[in-house]
Design a protein around this motif. Structure first.
Motif, PDB file in Angstrom:
ATOM      1  N   LEU A 122       3.779 -33.314  37.289  1.00  0.00           N
ATOM      2  CA  LEU A 122       4.310 -31.972  37.027  1.00  0.00           C
ATOM      3  C   LEU A 122       3.428 -31.218  36.039  1.00  0.00           C
ATOM      4  O   LEU A 122       3.188 -30.022  36.201  1.00  0.00           O
ATOM      5  CB  LEU A 122       5.749 -32.059  36.523  1.00  0.00           C
ATOM      6  CG  LEU A 122       6.761 -32.483  37.588  1.00  0.00           C
ATOM      7  CD1 LEU A 122       8.089 -32.838  36.945  1.00  0.00           C
ATOM      8  CD2 LEU A 122       6.933 -31.386  38.623  1.00  0.00           C
ATOM      9  N   ALA A 123       2.924 -31.917  35.027  1.00  0.00           N
ATOM     10  CA  ALA A 123       2.046 -31.269  34.050  1.00  0.00           C
ATOM     11  C   ALA A 123       0.754 -30.778  34.685  1.00  0.00           C
ATOM     12  O   ALA A 123       0.160 -29.808  34.219  1.00  0.00           O
ATOM     13  CB  ALA A 123       1.735 -32.244  32.913  1.00  0.00           C
ATOM     14  N   GLN A 124       0.342 -31.430  35.763  1.00  0.00           N
ATOM     15  CA  GLN A 124      -0.876 -31.040  36.457  1.00  0.00           C
ATOM     16  C   GLN A 124      -0.616 -29.989  37.535  1.00  0.00           C
ATOM     17  O   GLN A 124      -1.522 -29.611  38.260  1.00  0.00           O
ATOM     18  CB  GLN A 124      -1.548 -32.267  37.082  1.00  0.00           C
ATOM     19  CG  GLN A 124      -2.070 -33.249  36.060  1.00  0.00           C
ATOM     20  CD  GLN A 124      -3.141 -32.637  35.182  1.00  0.00           C
ATOM     21  OE1 GLN A 124      -4.054 -31.987  35.661  1.00  0.00           O
ATOM     22  NE2 GLN A 124      -3.008 -32.817  33.883  1.00  0.00           N
ATOM     23  N   GLY A 125       0.639 -29.556  37.651  1.00  0.00           N
ATOM     24  CA  GLY A 125       0.962 -28.486  38.588  1.00  0.00           C
ATOM     25  C   GLY A 125       1.433 -28.926  39.959  1.00  0.00           C
ATOM     26  O   GLY A 125       1.547 -28.107  40.865  1.00  0.00           O
ATOM     27  N   HIS A 159      12.639 -29.527  32.332  1.00  0.00           N
ATOM     28  CA  HIS A 159      12.112 -29.016  31.063  1.00  0.00           C
ATOM     29  C   HIS A 159      10.590 -28.976  31.041  1.00  0.00           C
ATOM     30  O   HIS A 159       9.993 -28.310  30.203  1.00  0.00           O
ATOM     31  CB  HIS A 159      12.629 -29.862  29.899  1.00  0.00           C
ATOM     32  CG  HIS A 159      12.143 -31.272  29.922  1.00  0.00           C
ATOM     33  ND1 HIS A 159      12.676 -32.225  30.772  1.00  0.00           N
ATOM     34  CD2 HIS A 159      11.159 -31.884  29.223  1.00  0.00           C
ATOM     35  CE1 HIS A 159      12.042 -33.369  30.572  1.00  0.00           C
ATOM     36  NE2 HIS A 159      11.123 -33.187  29.646  1.00  0.00           N
ATOM     37  N   LEU A 160       9.951 -29.663  31.983  1.00  0.00           N
ATOM     38  CA  LEU A 160       8.487 -29.710  32.021  1.00  0.00           C
ATOM     39  C   LEU A 160       7.873 -28.569  32.812  1.00  0.00           C
ATOM     40  O   LEU A 160       6.659 -28.428  32.829  1.00  0.00           O
ATOM     41  CB  LEU A 160       8.027 -31.043  32.626  1.00  0.00           C
ATOM     42  CG  LEU A 160       8.445 -32.289  31.854  1.00  0.00           C
ATOM     43  CD1 LEU A 160       8.052 -33.539  32.621  1.00  0.00           C
ATOM     44  CD2 LEU A 160       7.814 -32.290  30.467  1.00  0.00           C
ATOM     45  N   ILE A 161       8.699 -27.764  33.468  1.00  0.00           N
ATOM     46  CA  ILE A 161       8.154 -26.706  34.319  1.00  0.00           C
ATOM     47  C   ILE A 161       8.434 -25.320  33.748  1.00  0.00           C
ATOM     48  O   ILE A 161       8.598 -24.367  34.473  1.00  0.00           O
ATOM     49  CB  ILE A 161       8.661 -26.835  35.767  1.00  0.00           C
ATOM     50  CG1 ILE A 161      10.182 -26.890  35.828  1.00  0.00           C
ATOM     51  CG2 ILE A 161       8.069 -28.039  36.456  1.00  0.00           C
ATOM     52  CD1 ILE A 161      10.750 -26.866  37.225  1.00  0.00           C
ATOM     53  N   VAL A 162       8.408 -25.209  32.440  1.00  0.00           N
ATOM     54  CA  VAL A 162       8.649 -23.938  31.760  1.00  0.00           C
ATOM     55  C   VAL A 162       7.586 -22.919  32.158  1.00  0.00           C
ATOM     56  O   VAL A 162       7.874 -21.743  32.336  1.00  0.00           O
ATOM     57  CB  VAL A 162       8.677 -24.138  30.226  1.00  0.00           C
ATOM     58  CG1 VAL A 162       8.739 -22.812  29.503  1.00  0.00           C
ATOM     59  CG2 VAL A 162       9.846 -25.023  29.848  1.00  0.00           C
ATOM     60  N   ASP A 163       6.332 -23.357  32.301  1.00  0.00           N
ATOM     61  CA  ASP A 163       5.260 -22.434  32.668  1.00  0.00           C
ATOM     62  C   ASP A 163       5.526 -21.767  34.007  1.00  0.00           C
ATOM     63  O   ASP A 163       5.193 -20.602  34.198  1.00  0.00           O
ATOM     64  CB  ASP A 163       3.908 -23.148  32.695  1.00  0.00           C
ATOM     65  CG  ASP A 163       3.428 -23.519  31.299  1.00  0.00           C
ATOM     66  OD1 ASP A 163       3.897 -22.900  30.319  1.00  0.00           O
ATOM     67  OD2 ASP A 163       2.573 -24.418  31.186  1.00  0.00           O
ATOM     68  N   ALA A 203       5.695 -17.806  34.561  1.00  0.00           N
ATOM     69  CA  ALA A 203       4.859 -17.143  35.564  1.00  0.00           C
ATOM     70  C   ALA A 203       5.711 -16.328  36.528  1.00  0.00           C
ATOM     71  O   ALA A 203       5.334 -15.211  36.911  1.00  0.00           O
ATOM     72  CB  ALA A 203       4.024 -18.172  36.318  1.00  0.00           C
ATOM     73  N   ALA A 204       6.861 -16.849  36.922  1.00  0.00           N
ATOM     74  CA  ALA A 204       7.747 -16.120  37.811  1.00  0.00           C
ATOM     75  C   ALA A 204       8.283 -14.869  37.139  1.00  0.00           C
ATOM     76  O   ALA A 204       8.338 -13.789  37.768  1.00  0.00           O
ATOM     77  CB  ALA A 204       8.910 -17.017  38.260  1.00  0.00           C
ATOM     78  N   ALA A 205       8.650 -14.969  35.874  1.00  0.00           N
ATOM     79  CA  ALA A 205       9.158 -13.798  35.145  1.00  0.00           C
ATOM     80  C   ALA A 205       8.066 -12.738  34.996  1.00  0.00           C
ATOM     81  O   ALA A 205       8.324 -11.546  35.153  1.00  0.00           O
ATOM     82  CB  ALA A 205       9.673 -14.223  33.767  1.00  0.00           C
ATOM     83  N   GLU A 206       6.850 -13.172  34.719  1.00  0.00           N
ATOM     84  CA  GLU A 206       5.739 -12.224  34.586  1.00  0.00           C
ATOM     85  C   GLU A 206       5.416 -11.557  35.921  1.00  0.00           C
ATOM     86  O   GLU A 206       5.127 -10.361  35.958  1.00  0.00           O
ATOM     87  CB  GLU A 206       4.506 -12.940  34.031  1.00  0.00           C
ATOM     88  CG  GLU A 206       4.657 -13.315  32.563  1.00  0.00           C
ATOM     89  CD  GLU A 206       3.525 -14.175  32.034  1.00  0.00           C
ATOM     90  OE1 GLU A 206       2.567 -14.473  32.794  1.00  0.00           O
ATOM     91  OE2 GLU A 206       3.605 -14.570  30.861  1.00  0.00           O
ATOM     92  N   ALA A 207       5.493 -12.312  37.006  1.00  0.00           N
ATOM     93  CA  ALA A 207       5.250 -11.738  38.327  1.00  0.00           C
ATOM     94  C   ALA A 207       6.317 -10.689  38.664  1.00  0.00           C
ATOM     95  O   ALA A 207       6.003  -9.619  39.191  1.00  0.00           O
ATOM     96  CB  ALA A 207       5.226 -12.829  39.395  1.00  0.00           C
ATOM     97  N   MET A 208       7.561 -10.990  38.361  1.00  0.00           N
ATOM     98  CA  MET A 208       8.646 -10.049  38.621  1.00  0.00           C
ATOM     99  C   MET A 208       8.484  -8.806  37.761  1.00  0.00           C
ATOM    100  O   MET A 208       8.653  -7.679  38.237  1.00  0.00           O
ATOM    101  CB  MET A 208      10.001 -10.703  38.349  1.00  0.00           C
ATOM    102  CG  MET A 208      11.164  -9.801  38.654  1.00  0.00           C
ATOM    103  SD  MET A 208      11.243  -9.265  40.370  1.00  0.00           S
ATOM    104  CE  MET A 208      11.966 -10.696  41.111  1.00  0.00           C
ATOM    105  N   SER A 209       8.128  -8.991  36.500  1.00  0.00           N
ATOM    106  CA  SER A 209       7.903  -7.856  35.613  1.00  0.00           C
ATOM    107  C   SER A 209       6.774  -6.976  36.132  1.00  0.00           C
ATOM    108  O   SER A 209       6.866  -5.749  36.128  1.00  0.00           O
ATOM    109  CB  SER A 209       7.574  -8.361  34.207  1.00  0.00           C
ATOM    110  OG  SER A 209       7.332  -7.291  33.342  1.00  0.00           O
TER     111      SER A 209
END
Length: 71
Positions: free
Chosen positions: A24-27, A51-55, A59-65
């Motif tokens: 998960l840390a590696q995406g 809890h490990l996929i906060v990024d 990213a989803a919030a920034e894309a929506m914004s």
């Protein structure tokens, strides 16, 4: 196998948990990690490792914004 790798003090469950965390840390997508762990769905994986996929959430919030407000 753990002994040959020099990981004799690690329990197999700890190795499994660490492997999932590293993926998960590696995406690696959550559904792929879930499949590798052998779960029927992603719910358990999400509850355990979410809890490990906060990024991803950021990213989803920034894309929506960006879509709503430009930028």
């Amino acid at each position: 196998m753990a002994q040959r790798a020099g990981l004799v003090h690690w329990h197999p469950h700890e190795l499994r948990h660490s492997g999932a965390s590293l993926m998960l840390a590696q995406g690696t997508p959550l559904h792929v990690v879930s499949e590798i762990l052998g779960y029927a769905g992603i719910a358990i994986t999400k509850d355990t490792y979410g809890h490990l996929i906060v990024d991803d959430k950021r990213a989803a919030a920034e894309a929506m914004s960006g879509a709503l407000f430009g930028g």
